[in-house]
Enzyme design. Structure first.
Site, PDB file in Angstrom:
ATOM      1  N   SER A  70       0.826  -1.197   0.000  1.00  0.00           N
ATOM      2  CA  SER A  70       0.000   0.000   0.000  1.00  0.00           C
ATOM      3  C   SER A  70       0.864   1.252   0.000  1.00  0.00           C
ATOM      4  CB  SER A  70      -0.890   0.009   1.232  1.00  0.00           C
ATOM      5  OG  SER A  70      -0.076  -0.038   2.365  1.00  0.00           O
TER       6      SER A  70
ATOM      7  N   HIS B 205      -2.000  -2.007  -6.683  1.00  0.00           N
ATOM      8  CA  HIS B 205      -2.508  -1.798  -5.328  1.00  0.00           C
ATOM      9  C   HIS B 205      -4.031  -1.800  -5.295  1.00  0.00           C
ATOM     10  CE1 HIS B 205      -3.182   1.013  -1.701  1.00  0.00           C
ATOM     11  NE2 HIS B 205      -3.123  -0.237  -1.306  1.00  0.00           N
TER      12      HIS B 205
ATOM     13  N   GLU C 248      -4.617   0.979  -8.063  1.00  0.00           N
ATOM     14  CA  GLU C 248      -3.517   1.870  -8.456  1.00  0.00           C
ATOM     15  C   GLU C 248      -2.464   1.029  -9.172  1.00  0.00           C
ATOM     16  OE1 GLU C 248      -3.449   5.312  -5.020  1.00  0.00           O
ATOM     17  OE2 GLU C 248      -2.535   3.405  -4.517  1.00  0.00           O
TER      18      GLU C 248
ATOM     19  N   ASN D  64      -3.466   6.378  -0.488  1.00  0.00           N
ATOM     20  CA  ASN D  64      -3.010   6.298   0.899  1.00  0.00           C
ATOM     21  C   ASN D  64      -2.286   7.553   1.360  1.00  0.00           C
ATOM     22  OD1 ASN D  64      -4.164   3.964   1.735  1.00  0.00           O
ATOM     23  ND2 ASN D  64      -2.391   2.678   1.331  1.00  0.00           N
TER      24      ASN D  64
HETATM   25  N1  3HC Z   1     -17.668  -9.745  -0.420  1.00  0.00           N
HETATM   26  C1  3HC Z   1     -18.981  -9.748  -0.693  1.00  0.00           C
HETATM   27  N2  3HC Z   1     -19.879  -8.976  -0.029  1.00  0.00           N
HETATM   28  C2  3HC Z   1     -19.394  -8.168   0.941  1.00  0.00           C
HETATM   29  C3  3HC Z   1     -18.019  -8.093   1.271  1.00  0.00           C
HETATM   30  C4  3HC Z   1     -17.133  -8.941   0.542  1.00  0.00           C
HETATM   31  N3  3HC Z   1     -15.832  -8.967   0.786  1.00  0.00           N
HETATM   32  N4  3HC Z   1     -17.860  -7.195   2.265  1.00  0.00           N
HETATM   33  C5  3HC Z   1     -19.075  -6.709   2.570  1.00  0.00           C
HETATM   34  N5  3HC Z   1     -20.005  -7.283   1.766  1.00  0.00           N
HETATM   35  C6  3HC Z   1     -21.441  -7.091   1.766  1.00  0.00           C
HETATM   36  C7  3HC Z   1     -22.010  -7.039   3.183  1.00  0.00           C
HETATM   37  O1  3HC Z   1     -22.136  -8.333   3.740  1.00  0.00           O
HETATM   38  C8  3HC Z   1     -23.337  -6.370   2.940  1.00  0.00           C
HETATM   39  O2  3HC Z   1     -24.252  -7.346   2.482  1.00  0.00           O
HETATM   40  P1  3HC Z   1     -25.794  -7.346   2.987  1.00  0.00           P
HETATM   41  O3  3HC Z   1     -26.397  -6.158   2.299  1.00  0.00           O
HETATM   42  O4  3HC Z   1     -26.325  -8.653   2.484  1.00  0.00           O
HETATM   43  O5  3HC Z   1     -25.759  -7.244   4.470  1.00  0.00           O
HETATM   44  C9  3HC Z   1     -23.015  -5.408   1.783  1.00  0.00           C
HETATM   45  O6  3HC Z   1     -21.761  -5.817   1.229  1.00  0.00           O
HETATM   46  C10 3HC Z   1     -22.887  -3.976   2.242  1.00  0.00           C
HETATM   47  O7  3HC Z   1     -22.040  -3.931   3.349  1.00  0.00           O
HETATM   48  P2  3HC Z   1     -22.391  -3.135   4.665  1.00  0.00           P
HETATM   49  O8  3HC Z   1     -23.866  -3.053   4.838  1.00  0.00           O
HETATM   50  O9  3HC Z   1     -21.576  -3.699   5.781  1.00  0.00           O
HETATM   51  O10 3HC Z   1     -21.825  -1.703   4.474  1.00  0.00           O
HETATM   52  P3  3HC Z   1     -21.580  -0.677   3.300  1.00  0.00           P
HETATM   53  O11 3HC Z   1     -22.781  -0.429   2.460  1.00  0.00           O
HETATM   54  O12 3HC Z   1     -20.963   0.476   4.009  1.00  0.00           O
HETATM   55  O13 3HC Z   1     -20.487  -1.330   2.317  1.00  0.00           O
HETATM   56  C11 3HC Z   1     -18.095  -1.201   2.159  1.00  0.00           C
HETATM   57  C12 3HC Z   1     -19.302  -1.894   2.793  1.00  0.00           C
HETATM   58  C13 3HC Z   1     -18.101  -1.447   0.645  1.00  0.00           C
HETATM   59  C14 3HC Z   1     -16.857  -1.845   2.755  1.00  0.00           C
HETATM   60  C15 3HC Z   1     -18.170   0.348   2.434  1.00  0.00           C
HETATM   61  O14 3HC Z   1     -18.367   0.570   3.792  1.00  0.00           O
HETATM   62  C16 3HC Z   1     -16.943   1.094   2.014  1.00  0.00           C
HETATM   63  O15 3HC Z   1     -16.771   1.447   0.859  1.00  0.00           O
HETATM   64  N6  3HC Z   1     -16.070   1.404   3.013  1.00  0.00           N
HETATM   65  C17 3HC Z   1     -14.813   2.089   2.769  1.00  0.00           C
HETATM   66  C18 3HC Z   1     -13.778   1.071   2.470  1.00  0.00           C
HETATM   67  C19 3HC Z   1     -12.467   1.716   2.115  1.00  0.00           C
HETATM   68  O16 3HC Z   1     -12.230   2.895   2.292  1.00  0.00           O
HETATM   69  N7  3HC Z   1     -11.549   0.876   1.613  1.00  0.00           N
HETATM   70  C20 3HC Z   1     -10.216   1.331   1.276  1.00  0.00           C
HETATM   71  C21 3HC Z   1      -9.383   1.437   2.494  1.00  0.00           C
HETATM   72  S1  3HC Z   1      -7.728   1.892   2.170  1.00  0.00           S
HETATM   73  C22 3HC Z   1      -7.059   0.476   1.582  1.00  0.00           C
HETATM   74  O17 3HC Z   1      -7.667  -0.553   1.418  1.00  0.00           O
HETATM   75  C23 3HC Z   1      -5.633   0.551   1.269  1.00  0.00           C
HETATM   76  C24 3HC Z   1      -4.891  -0.539   1.935  1.00  0.00           C
HETATM   77  O18 3HC Z   1      -3.636  -0.526   1.381  1.00  0.00           O
HETATM   78  C25 3HC Z   1      -4.798  -0.389   3.440  1.00  0.00           C
END
Ligand code: 3HC
Length: 338
Positions: free
Chosen positions: A114, A135, A147, A186
């Site tokens: 990352s 990424h 990325e 990031n």
């Molecule tokens: N596979 C399939 N379905 C999934 C899943 C996965 N891996 N993860 C979550 N879901 C499903 C949930 O089970 C839920 O299903 P449901 O409607 O049947 O209950 C549905 O997706 C929606 O999830 P939630 O209701 O929990 O919540 P959201 O609508 O908020 O969606 C999210 C979840 C897409 C993770 C959203 O919260 C989001 O976009 N969050 C931000 C994530 C983010 O910023 N990621 C990047 C971080 S930085 C990074 O990754 C860099 C690294 O290098 C550290």
């Protein structure tokens, strides 16, 4: 395509799943049998979720494209290797030395780091011109952005090949033309995290996350996201980037790391996750959007001014990589910071 994914943790198993959905054959390697088993179970859970939502048809067919392995020698005939082991430079370096000794010198080798410099990691492989950064964002199966990072020695044709590979799995590639610490998303996110940590002097975790969720309309609170992406991962990253001159210090992060409160995966971090996602309520008191976003906006401006990515690319990257409704430059215009 025959693809090897090294590391079956949160990112590794998610990346393997995405490529399998699009018809590729995957070797999924993890040194630890328990981690491999956990990764495979998470893939099955996720595929079933996607089927429930009508996004895929045949769980078994996709799952059968994933071959779990615990001997790295088995990846010999891979055309692409993607490394997704923990954010420790020495660990990644030793994996690349080993991988490079097994696969052909024409194999494309990518890191999902990352933040670590691609050009430094590339020094461990026989053919650095075929080494690049791919990424993904957590969870890889849902987040649309990847990325694609060009190291100093990455051949332009390899950089373009990386962009095509990302398009083939129906993700949006953001070209990162210079190998800067933290790349695009990031770098911006770390500024949001450090501002949020600094604000803990005057506001609570919930007050800061209330701003993020209800005013800025982020899909998760800032501290909720730190838990979700892993306190351990973020702490390890903060150490590695600090060594390279990028200060992402947060005392509270260190404190949680030392207590083993790694966030969502262990049920405790800034929040208690033992009963599922934390319920963040809207609070009266909260910081201003400027207090949380000003440093991040300045970072975004720096990225554009230094030719890392264009303003449109940076704006889109923050929307797709972080699920924000608005991009960082949309916020900048609204807040009259730019
Ligand atoms: N596979 C399939 N379905 C999934 C899943 C996965 N891996 N993860 C979550 N879901 C499903 C949930 O089970 C839920 O299903 P449901 O409607 O049947 O209950 C549905 O997706 C929606 O999830 P939630 O209701 O929990 O919540 P959201 O609508 O908020 O969606 C999210 C979840 C897409 C993770 C959203 O919260 C989001 O976009 N969050 C931000 C994530 C983010 O910023 N990621 C990047 C971080 S930085 C990074 O990754 C860099 C690294 O290098 C550290």
């Amino acid at each position: 395509m025959k693809i090897a994914v090294i590391g079956a943790g949160v990112m590794g198993h998610g990346i393997a799943e995405v490529f399998a959905i699009y018809g590729n054959s995957i070797y999924l390697y993890d040194k630890y049998p328990e981690a491999l088993k956990k990764g495979l179970n998470s893939i099955l859970w996720s595929l079933q979720k996607l089927k429930e939502k009508g996004k895929i048809e045949d769980v078994d067919k996709i799952y059968s494209r994933i071959f779990p392995i615990n001997d790295l020698q088995d990846i010999e005939d891979s055309e692409l290797v993607i490394e997704a082991v923990p954010e420790n430079f020495d660990l990644k370096s030793s994996i690349f030395k080993e991988v490079s000794g097994i696969v052909s010198k024409d194999t494309l080798i990518a890191t999902n780091t990352s933040s670590l410099p691609i050009s430094e990691l590339a020094k461990n492989v026989v053919n650095p011109s075929r080494f690049l950064g791919l990424h993904f964002f957590n969870p890889p199966v849902l987040m649309k952005l990847v990325e694609v990072i060009k190291g100093n020695e990455t051949d332009t044709s390899v950089f373009n090949e990386g962009i095509e590979i990302v398009k083939r799995i129906e993700k949006i590639p953001i070209p990162v033309r210079k190998d800067v610490i933290g790349f695009v998303v990031n770098r911006i996110l770390f500024r949001v995290f450090t501002s949020a940590c600094r604000l803990l002097n005057k506001y609570t975790v919930e007050e800061i996350d209330s701003l993020a969720k209800y005013v800025l309309e982020f899909p998760m609170g800032v501290f909720e996201l730190l838990d979700y992406t892993g306190i351990d991962t973020n702490y390890l990253i903060s150490n590695e980037v600090k060594k390279r001159g990028f200060d992402f210090t947060c005392n509270k992060l260190k404190e949680l790391y030392e207590k083993g409160f790694y966030g969502t995966k262990v049920g405790k971090g800034f929040y208690d996750w033992s009963k599922g996602r934390p319920n963040i309520t809207k609070t009266e008191k909260m910081p201003s959007p400027e207090q949380l976003l000003k440093d991040a906006i300045n970072e975004a401006i720096w990225l554009v001014e230094n030719g890392v990515s264009t303003e449109d690319e940076v704006n889109l990257a923050t929307k797709l990589g972080l699920g924000w409704k608005k991009g960082i430059f949309d916020y900048a215009r609204e807040l009259s910071i730019k």
